[in-house]
Scaffold this active site. Structure first.
Site, PDB file in Angstrom:
ATOM      1  N   HIS A   1       2.763  21.083  -2.079  1.00 29.84           N
ATOM      2  CA  HIS A   1       2.907  22.414  -1.496  1.00 29.84           C
ATOM      3  C   HIS A   1       1.717  22.767  -0.611  1.00 29.84           C
ATOM      4  CE1 HIS A   1       4.203  26.879  -2.224  1.00 29.84           C
ATOM      5  NE2 HIS A   1       4.474  26.461  -1.011  1.00 29.84           N
TER       6      HIS A   1
ATOM      7  N   ASP B   1      -0.015   9.859  -7.843  1.00 25.32           N
ATOM      8  CA  ASP B   1      -0.828   8.772  -7.278  1.00 25.32           C
ATOM      9  C   ASP B   1      -1.376   9.169  -5.911  1.00 25.32           C
ATOM     10  OD1 ASP B   1      -0.281   7.058  -9.422  1.00 25.32           O
ATOM     11  OD2 ASP B   1       1.457   6.171  -8.424  1.00 25.32           O
TER      12      ASP B   1
ATOM     13  N   GLN C   1      -4.294  10.622  -9.057  1.00 21.03           N
ATOM     14  CA  GLN C   1      -4.112  11.047 -10.435  1.00 21.03           C
ATOM     15  C   GLN C   1      -3.034  10.183 -11.099  1.00 21.03           C
ATOM     16  OE1 GLN C   1      -5.933  13.047 -12.058  1.00 21.03           O
ATOM     17  NE2 GLN C   1      -6.808  14.590 -10.694  1.00 21.03           N
TER      18      GLN C   1
ATOM     19  N   ASP D   1      -0.048   5.416 -17.270  1.00 15.49           N
ATOM     20  CA  ASP D   1      -0.152   6.735 -16.653  1.00 15.49           C
ATOM     21  C   ASP D   1       0.840   7.670 -17.335  1.00 15.49           C
ATOM     22  OD1 ASP D   1      -0.218   8.991 -15.041  1.00 15.49           O
ATOM     23  OD2 ASP D   1      -0.436   7.848 -13.193  1.00 15.49           O
TER      24      ASP D   1
ATOM     25  N   ASP E   1      -5.236   1.645  -2.703  1.00 12.55           N
ATOM     26  CA  ASP E   1      -6.144   2.627  -3.296  1.00 12.55           C
ATOM     27  C   ASP E   1      -6.027   3.944  -2.516  1.00 12.55           C
ATOM     28  OD1 ASP E   1      -8.199   4.100  -4.341  1.00 12.55           O
ATOM     29  OD2 ASP E   1      -9.796   2.720  -3.746  1.00 12.55           O
TER      30      ASP E   1
END
Length: 327
Positions: free
Chosen positions: A126, A295, A299, A252, A310
Site C-alpha cells: 500500500h 520477501d 521479511q 518462514d 537477495d
C-alpha cells in the site's frame, strides 16, 4: 691439487644502486595499496543518490519496532553505500489519500529542516499508491517513484475480504479488530497519534477502489493491460517491481498465511497478496522475482528462498540506478 677459484661477478655500481631503489618502490607500492584499502571501503558511494531516499511501508506496516525495520536490513545497507535514507511512519491502516497527506507533511518538514529540493520515494504494497498520491499532487518535491509489490489495480484478497464480511454481516466487527491491530502497531512503532481507518484501507486496496484512484491519479499508468507506463511524468521518474512466489522457505512463518491468501488469485501469478500484473506501474524492472509479499521487504527477518535474489541487493541496485540517473 689446486682447484680453480670461481669468482662471482659483482654487480656494476649502477646496478647496485638500482636494486635498493627497485625494492623500495615495490615496498612503497605495497604499503600504499594496503593503506588505501580501508579508505576505499570507507568511501563506498554505490548508493549515494543526489536526493534522499524515503521508504514507505504498506498496510499494517511500521517504520521500525525496536531494532526491527519494516524494510528489514535495507535502510542500513543503503546508508552504508552513502545514501541518506528516511523511513517515515504513516497510518498502519488508512486510505491511500490519507496516508499520502501524512507522508507529504513529513516530506515538507524534512525540506524545511534540511533544505532538500526533492526526494526519491520507494513504497511497498500500500506504500505504492501512497507515494503515487504524493507524486501526483506535489511533483515538484519528487524526483522518483519506485513501487514494490504494490496493488495498483487492486488486490483480489481485498475483494474477497470485502465480499465475505459483507455477506456475513461482519464488516463492522472485522473493521474494529483491524483498527485495534493497526493502532497497536502504530503505538509500538512510536506513532500512537496516527489515525486508523481499516475500511478506508480496504476501499483503497480493492479492485473498484483502485480503479477510482487510478482514474484520479493516472500518472505513469500502464498503457496496455499488464503493460508498462510512461517513464517520466511531470518530471518524476517511475519504476515498479513485483514477485510471483508464495511458498519460498519452510522456515518462514509468514509463508503459510500468504499461501492461504493466494487462493483468491486462482491460476494468476501472485506474491500472496498482489497479482503479477497489478504490480505494474511506470517502467517495469521485473515482475516475477522469486519473492512473496514479505520477501519483497526482506521479511521475515531476512528468510527467503534458497535461490531467490537477495532483496537487499535489489534495493542497493535501485539506489545505484537512481544515482546513475542523477537523482
Amino acid at each position: 691439487m689446486n682447484l680453480p677459484i670461481c669468482r662471482v661477478p659483482r654487480p656494476s655500481p649502477s646496478l647496485r644502486s638500482l636494486i635498493p631503489r627497485t625494492l623500495g618502490a615495490i615496498a612503497l607500492a605495497a604499503g600504499l595499496a594496503l593503506g588505501a584499502a580501508p579508505e576505499a571501503r570507507a568511501a563506498d558511494t554505490y548508493t549515494k543518490t543526489q536526493y534522499p531516499i524515503v521508504m514507505v511501508h504498506g498496510l499494517l506496516g511500521f517504520d521500525a519496532i525496536g531494532p526491527v525495520d519494516y524494510f528489514y536490513g535495507i535502510p542500513s545497507a543503503l546508508r552504508a553505500g552513502g545514501a541518506t535514507v528516511y523511513t517515515p511512519s504513516v497510518s498502519a491502516a488508512n486510505s491511500s489519500e490519507a496516508r499520502g497527506e501524512q507522508l507529504l507533511r513529513e516530506l515538507r518538514a524534512l525540506k524545511a529542516a534540511y533544505g532538500y529540493a526533492k526526494f526519491n520515494l520507494i513504497g511497498h504494497s500500500h506504500g505504492g499508491p501512497t507515494i503515487r498520491y504524493v507524486a501526483a499532487v506535489a511533483p515538484e518535491l519528487i524526483a522518483s517513484v519506485t513501487t514494490v509489490g504494490a496493488p495498483h489495480t487492486g488486490s483480489k484478497t481485498a475483494d474477497a475480504i470485502q465480499g465475505v464480511t459483507s455477506w456475513t454481516g461482519t464488516t463492522g466487527a472485522v473493521a474494529a479488530i483491524a483498527n485495534a491491530l493497526a493502532a497497536t502497531i502504530s503505538f509500538l512503532s512510536g506513532s500512537p497519534s496516527l489515525p486508523q481507518n481499516s475500511l478506508g484501507a480496504l476501499q483503497s486496496l480493492n479492485t473498484a477502489g483502485a480503479a477510482d484512484f487510478n482514474r484520479r491519479f493516472p500518472q505513469a499508468a500502464p498503457t496496455t493491460p499488464c503493460g508498462q507506463g510512461a517513464a517520466v511524468v511531470n518530471g518524476v521518474r517511475y519504476w515498479s517491481v513485483g514477485g510471483t512466489s508464495v511458498l519460498t522457505n519452510v522456515f518462514d512463518v509468514s509463508d503459510g498465511l500468504l499461501a492461504a491468501t493466494s487462493v483468491f488469485f486462482g491460476f494468476e501469478q501472485n506474491d500472496g497478496l498482489v497479482g503479477q500484473c497489478s504490480s505494474h506501474w511506470g517502467v517495469v524492472l521485473k515482475d516475477n522475482y522469486a519473492w512473496n509479499h514479505l520477501d519483497e521487504v526482506n521479511q521475515a527477518f531476512g528468510i527467503r528462498g534458497l535461490f531467490a535474489q537477495d532483496p537487499v541487493a535489489f534495493y542497493r541496485s535501485q539506489a545505484n540506478r537512481l544515482k546513475g540517473a542523477g537523482l
